[in-house]
Design a protein around this motif. Structure first.
Motif, PDB file in Angstrom:
ATOM      1  N   ILE A   4      -9.544  -3.604  -5.569  1.00  0.00           N
ATOM      2  CA  ILE A   4      -8.193  -4.117  -5.330  1.00  0.00           C
ATOM      3  C   ILE A   4      -7.185  -3.394  -6.236  1.00  0.00           C
ATOM      4  O   ILE A   4      -6.027  -3.215  -5.882  1.00  0.00           O
ATOM      5  N   TYR A   5      -7.672  -2.932  -7.388  1.00  0.00           N
ATOM      6  CA  TYR A   5      -6.823  -2.198  -8.324  1.00  0.00           C
ATOM      7  C   TYR A   5      -6.329  -0.896  -7.691  1.00  0.00           C
ATOM      8  O   TYR A   5      -5.155  -0.543  -7.802  1.00  0.00           O
ATOM      9  N   ASP A   6      -7.233  -0.208  -6.971  1.00  0.00           N
ATOM     10  CA  ASP A   6      -6.844   1.018  -6.269  1.00  0.00           C
ATOM     11  C   ASP A   6      -6.051   0.694  -5.002  1.00  0.00           C
ATOM     12  O   ASP A   6      -5.001   1.272  -4.747  1.00  0.00           O
ATOM     13  N   PHE A   7      -6.572  -0.266  -4.241  1.00  0.00           N
ATOM     14  CA  PHE A   7      -5.962  -0.596  -2.948  1.00  0.00           C
ATOM     15  C   PHE A   7      -4.513  -1.045  -3.134  1.00  0.00           C
ATOM     16  O   PHE A   7      -3.628  -0.666  -2.366  1.00  0.00           O
ATOM     17  N   GLY A   8      -4.283  -1.877  -4.175  1.00  0.00           N
ATOM     18  CA  GLY A   8      -2.933  -2.379  -4.416  1.00  0.00           C
ATOM     19  C   GLY A   8      -1.941  -1.264  -4.648  1.00  0.00           C
ATOM     20  O   GLY A   8      -0.823  -1.285  -4.124  1.00  0.00           O
ATOM     21  N   VAL A   9      -2.360  -0.251  -5.422  1.00  0.00           N
ATOM     22  CA  VAL A   9      -1.446   0.857  -5.709  1.00  0.00           C
ATOM     23  C   VAL A   9      -1.120   1.618  -4.425  1.00  0.00           C
ATOM     24  O   VAL A   9       0.038   1.953  -4.155  1.00  0.00           O
ATOM     25  N   ILE A  10      -2.164   1.832  -3.592  1.00  0.00           N
ATOM     26  CA  ILE A  10      -1.932   2.570  -2.342  1.00  0.00           C
ATOM     27  C   ILE A  10      -1.016   1.760  -1.421  1.00  0.00           C
ATOM     28  O   ILE A  10      -0.067   2.285  -0.838  1.00  0.00           O
ATOM     29  N   MET A  11      -1.314   0.438  -1.326  1.00  0.00           N
ATOM     30  CA  MET A  11      -0.490  -0.423  -0.481  1.00  0.00           C
ATOM     31  C   MET A  11       0.948  -0.449  -0.977  1.00  0.00           C
ATOM     32  O   MET A  11       1.901  -0.406  -0.185  1.00  0.00           O
ATOM     33  N   ALA A  12       1.129  -0.477  -2.297  1.00  0.00           N
ATOM     34  CA  ALA A  12       2.476  -0.518  -2.863  1.00  0.00           C
ATOM     35  C   ALA A  12       3.243   0.746  -2.517  1.00  0.00           C
ATOM     36  O   ALA A  12       4.344   0.696  -1.961  1.00  0.00           O
ATOM     37  N   LEU A  13       2.637   1.895  -2.815  1.00  0.00           N
ATOM     38  CA  LEU A  13       3.347   3.149  -2.545  1.00  0.00           C
ATOM     39  C   LEU A  13       3.558   3.315  -1.041  1.00  0.00           C
ATOM     40  O   LEU A  13       4.639   3.736  -0.611  1.00  0.00           O
ATOM     41  N   GLY A  14       2.548   2.948  -0.249  1.00  0.00           N
ATOM     42  CA  GLY A  14       2.680   3.058   1.203  1.00  0.00           C
ATOM     43  C   GLY A  14       3.801   2.185   1.724  1.00  0.00           C
ATOM     44  O   GLY A  14       4.614   2.622   2.542  1.00  0.00           O
ATOM     45  N   GLY A  15       3.858   0.949   1.251  1.00  0.00           N
ATOM     46  CA  GLY A  15       4.891   0.024   1.707  1.00  0.00           C
ATOM     47  C   GLY A  15       6.280   0.510   1.342  1.00  0.00           C
ATOM     48  O   GLY A  15       7.203   0.480   2.163  1.00  0.00           O
ATOM     49  N   ILE A  16       6.434   0.991   0.103  1.00  0.00           N
ATOM     50  CA  ILE A  16       7.750   1.457  -0.328  1.00  0.00           C
ATOM     51  C   ILE A  16       8.152   2.712   0.439  1.00  0.00           C
ATOM     52  O   ILE A  16       9.298   2.843   0.886  1.00  0.00           O
ATOM     53  N   ALA A  17       7.178   3.627   0.637  1.00  0.00           N
ATOM     54  CA  ALA A  17       7.493   4.854   1.381  1.00  0.00           C
ATOM     55  C   ALA A  17       7.912   4.500   2.810  1.00  0.00           C
ATOM     56  O   ALA A  17       8.884   5.054   3.333  1.00  0.00           O
ATOM     57  N   ALA A  18       7.192   3.535   3.420  1.00  0.00           N
ATOM     58  CA  ALA A  18       7.533   3.127   4.786  1.00  0.00           C
ATOM     59  C   ALA A  18       8.932   2.528   4.825  1.00  0.00           C
ATOM     60  O   ALA A  18       9.706   2.784   5.755  1.00  0.00           O
ATOM     61  N   THR A  19       9.271   1.725   3.801  1.00  0.00           N
ATOM     62  CA  THR A  19      10.610   1.134   3.771  1.00  0.00           C
ATOM     63  C   THR A  19      11.671   2.221   3.680  1.00  0.00           C
ATOM     64  O   THR A  19      12.703   2.174   4.351  1.00  0.00           O
ATOM     65  N   LEU A  20      11.375   3.208   2.834  1.00  0.00           N
ATOM     66  CA  LEU A  20      12.352   4.281   2.632  1.00  0.00           C
ATOM     67  C   LEU A  20      12.635   5.024   3.934  1.00  0.00           C
ATOM     68  O   LEU A  20      13.760   5.444   4.188  1.00  0.00           O
TER      69      LEU A  20
END
Lengths: 609, 306
Positions: free
Chosen positions: B63-79
């Motif tokens: 979850i430590y890795d997944f969370g970081v990927i999900m975070a960056l992915g979500g922010i990039a998608a928002t951008l």
């Protein structure tokens, strides 16, 4: 396909289940799964019978409508999924056969309610559900919770009964559409009926100030029944609310009265109650120490959204409210089931006693994550679509106070959904939970099923919205406008599928970036930065208690409806004691005195008259 | 949606990253000047990020890795949905509520990953970050409700286009100064700048959510921070400063807003988290309500009760 036949079959089935459970409780609990599955399929097929009416025993009349079908499908899905957990709890119940009987009877009550064609049928099935669920709740942790549930439900029942009698006196018939249509030209009578009728919806949905039963009942009910209470029975309130603005011509009846921002004052007050529920539910959920109570308070908040959405009774708001009902039903059932798994394995639902469950049950964690993302209304889950619709409707009408509550509940839900996520599933694993076994597949199936639905309706909401559109059309409201998967609102569009695809694209990009660099080294959870302290006890190293302490302090001394209700019950008890002391004394001479007084009064009364 | 859209989206993300990272570098220089230091070179932020990305790191579970990927992915998608000077890589997706709620996916991912590390400092930081969010987001959203009610649109590019009809007078910050002021205060909170930086609070809670990160995880979170800054400042520029008829105009406004926020941040001390909530619920929330009521009442011809 005959609806009355189904009702009779369900009735017979529940009693067969009871007698089977008497001899073998395991087999009885499996029967609950089979019977709810049968009912789910039966209800699904009923879609072909829209518009037909049925009769049972000469008193009860049913009509198959899109509205009833939509609600019944939600209810049957929730009952069916939760039934998978029944076999695991059979050993823990004091009266397992009674539980199985009540489980199926309450299900019958809800299905009957949703297809009712007249007020008497509504009342009969309403009471069946209330009585049966009243006997299930005390099988959990607290008897008091059952009493509280029954008392508050009775307020609603009285409202319903009052409406029924009043209308029968006035109109001479009980058929819902006839009764309510007649009220459009009588604003005074309409306002009384509106308040009394919607009262039953408010109590059932746990709208402020009737929200006090939810945390008690949901929190203390058996772990297998909490999902049904929150995901299912609360939705009966949504059904009543729909009747009171959709079928009941509320906007038309109150069109000459006082309006606020285009909403009749009476409906606006009800919306304000919904707004208060959102705020109270959110604040109380934030400070709950028990995972089930936290989810119960979140049901209060989500009930507020549903109420506001439905009361708006327009193209967007009603669609949002109706869809939120479905999303909340599935998401809240899934999250309660996930907590039930945790409780089954660890025997506690207190947040501060748990932690690190993700390492023991990753599937349960994923289900919980998906469902609470939906509860918080974050894309790409179903809860986002429905909250988006409601907020669009509020922005379109310029209802600032209500919009404030909607936003507060929305952002506040990030706080309370994160708390169990972090403190129950993430963080350190307590020593006593080191050796937990993973949950059985039978528990995983319904959870994955519900979580899948939550995700599905968040990505492809068209199917649901089409049905809601038909419901809207059936009561004369413009159906919500769809274009492919996109929802066309006045202020902008939402294409949930595109949002999902873009999110997935962003995720893939981030994943590629992650994989492009060196593989990380796995370290233990205790191997962390500790500010140079040496800590070896895992429990001490888990931040779970008073998670939002600085924020909770700000409203620590809030007034509370519970205390007020406690005071009232205390006063009632005092009056009762006084009556007991004066009239029903053990001293026979006092009884003789009262009997004499009574005779004298009767005698004098006779003389005077 | 076809391949071109996706390529454009990648372009937008790269552009935003390079632009905002350079701007952060320049602002580190400005901060240093305010504090009478020399400060690092303007590309120092790039060096920091690439150094972090290439170092070895640790992980505390999936979850430590997944969370970081999900975070960056979500922010990039928002951008990818934020319009820049009228240009959108995915046309029609710039609804304000979609953007603000999708932003929350990224935040949730990061919070999950931080809590998944098992470090209590991280959990405290997340609890503070979420509480702050409850403070700064609501006044901003209320102002937005008023504006959506007024303009009958929730699309960022429409907001920008509506303000480009005349001179500076048509900008929302001039037309609705109270709302604009509230939005700027909220921006200060969104960016986590002082006085609202209690969730990072380096000397107090060991950088909060960031405490466990190192190596490529930290590098990705640095990138995430730059991207989310671009989204938030971009929102304000589009809604209140007229977006930009040209890319240059958009970027000039962007630089001014961001630098001002940073300069304000350098001369203020830190609020405690409960002080921050009280502040936002007293001043900006009241102002947001006043602005909202003014808009709603004037729009309905001065009648609210009838």
């Amino acid at each position: 396909m005959d609806l009355s036949l189904m009702a009779i079959l369900l009735l017979i089935g529940s009693f067969i289940t009871y007698f089977v459970s008497r001899s073998n409780k395991k087999v009885g609990s499996y029967l609950t799964i089979l019977i709810t599955l049968f009912a789910l399929m039966y209800v699904y097929i009923l879609k072909n019978n829209i518009g037909l009416t049925y009769e049972l025993f000469g008193v009860i009349t049913f009509k198959v409508t899109y509205l009833g079908w939509y609600f019944s499908i939600i209810m049957a899905t929730v009952y069916f999924s939760a039934a998978f957990f029944n076999p695991f709890w059979m050993e823990k119940f004091l009266y397992p056969s009674q539980y199985n009987l009540m489980y199926l009877l309450s299900f019958l009550g809800t299905i009957g309610l949703f297809f009712s064609n007249d007020l008497l049928t509504i009342f009969i099935f309403w009471e069946i559900t209330v009585w049966t669920s009243t006997f299930i709740i005390p099988l959990g942790k607290s008897r008091k919770a059952g009493v509280m549930y029954f008392v508050i439900s009775s307020i609603g029942s009285m409202g319903l009964l009052f409406t029924l009698m009043l209308m029968y006196n006035k109109v001479g018939t009980l058929e819902i559409s006839k009764v309510f249509n007649m009220l459009a030209n009588e604003p005074k009578l309409a306002s009384i009926v509106f308040v009394m009728f919607i009262l039953s919806g408010l109590t059932k949905m746990g709208i402020f100030p009737f929200h006090i039963w939810l945390p008690q009942a949901h929190g203390n009910a058996p772990n297998t029944f909490s999902p049904v209470l929150s995901g299912g029975l609360v939705k009966m309130g949504g059904f009543i609310t729909f009747l009171s603005v959709g079928v009941f011509p509320a906007y038309e009846a109150f069109k000459d009265g006082l309006h606020i921002a285009g909403i009749p004052i009476l409906i606006y007050i009800m919306m304000l109650l919904g707004a208060v529920s959102i705020i109270v539910g959110t604040l109380m959920a934030i400070k709950s120490e028990d995972a089930k109570k936290l989810l119960a308070y979140s049901s209060v908040a989500n009930g507020g959204y549903i109420l506001i959405g439905i009361l708006l009774a327009d193209q967007l708001g009603l669609a949002g409210g109706m869809m939120h009902m479905l999303n909340h039903a599935f998401a809240s059932a899934a999250s309660f089931l996930a907590i039930a798994v945790v409780a089954y394995k660890t025997n506690t639902t207190k947040i501060s006693e748990l932690g690190g469950m993700i390492h023991k049950m990753p599937v349960t964690y994923t289900v919980f994550l998906i469902s609470i993302i939906s509860l918080a209304g974050i894309p790409p889950m179903g809860g986002f679509v429905s909250k988006w619709l409601i907020i669009q409707a509020l922005a379109d009408k310029g209802l600032l106070l209500i919009a404030f509550a909607a936003f507060f509940g929305s952002i506040g839900s990030f706080l309370y959904v994160f708390r169990p996520l972090s403190a129950v599933f993430l963080g350190q694993v307590a020593e006593r939970n080191e050796n937990l076994t993973p949950p059985s597949n039978m528990m995983r199936v319904p959870m994955i099923f519900l979580a899948g639905l939550v995700l599905y309706f968040g990505v492809l909401p068209r199917g649901v919205l089409e049905i809601i559109g038909k419901i809207q059309a059936s009561v004369g409201i413009t159906p919500v406008e769809l274009n492919g998967q996109a929802i066309m609102a006045v202020n902008g569009n939402l294409d949930a599928l595109k949002v999902f695809v873009i999110f997935g694209f962003g995720f893939v990009l981030a994943l590629l970036l992650f994989l492009a660099f060196k593989k990380p080294r796995k370290v233990d959870l205790m191997d962390t930065y500790t500010s140079a302290e040496f800590i070896y006890t895992k429990e001490l190293y888990h931040y779970a208690h008073d998670f939002y302490a600085p924020f909770e302090r700000l409203y620590g001394n809030h007034p509370s409806v519970e205390k007020w209700a406690d005071q009232i019950s205390y006063k009632v008890k005092e009056v009762g004691d006084l009556v007991n002391k004066v009239f029903f004394n053990f001293n026979p001479s006092l009884s003789i005195l009262w009997i004499t007084v009574l005779i004298v009064i009767i005698y004098l009364g006779g003389v005077i008259i | 949606m076809n391949l071109i859209n996706f390529l454009q989206a990648i372009g937008i993300v790269l552009f935003a990253f390079i632009f905002q990272t350079s701007l952060t570098g320049i602002n580190r220089k400005i901060t240093a000047r305010i504090q009478r230091r020399r400060g690092p070179v303007w590309y120092q932020q790039f060096l920091d990020i690439f150094k972090a990305l290439t170092k070895t790191s640790i992980t505390h579970g999936w979850i430590y890795d997944f969370g970081v990927i999900m975070a960056l992915g979500g922010i990039a998608a928002t951008l990818m949905m934020v319009p820049i000077a009228g240009f959108e890589s995915f046309p029609g997706m710039d609804n304000i509520f979609i953007i603000t709620y999708l932003l929350a996916v990224g935040m949730l991912g990061m919070a999950m990953s931080a809590s998944g590390s098992g470090n209590p400092w991280a959990a405290i930081g997340v609890s503070r970050a979420l509480t702050s969010m409850l403070a700064y987001d609501i006044p901003f959203m209320l102002v937005m409700i008023g504006l959506i009610f007024k303009f009958d649109t929730a699309s960022l590019s429409n907001f920008a286009a509506l303000q480009q009809t005349g001179s500076i007078v048509t900008w929302n910050i001039i037309k609705y100064p109270i709302g604009g002021f509230v939005a700027l205060i909220s921006l200060q909170g969104m960016l986590g700048k002082k006085p609202f930086d209690n969730f990072i609070a380096p000397a107090e809670i060991a950088s909060g959510p960031m405490v466990e990160y190192g190596g490529k995880h930290l590098g990705m979170l640095f990138i995430l921070h730059e991207l989310s800054t671009f989204i938030e400042v971009g929102l304000i520029v589009n809604i209140f400063f007229g977006g930009g008829p040209t890319v240059i105009a958009f970027l000039v406004k962007y630089v001014i807003v961001y630098t001002l926020t940073n300069m304000v941040s350098q001369v203020l001390a830190r609020f405690k988290v409960d002080q921050m909530v009280m502040f936002y619920y007293k001043v900006p929330l009241a102002l947001a309500f006043i602005q909202g009521f003014i808009i709603v009442i004037t729009n309905s011809g001065g009648v609210l009760w009838f």
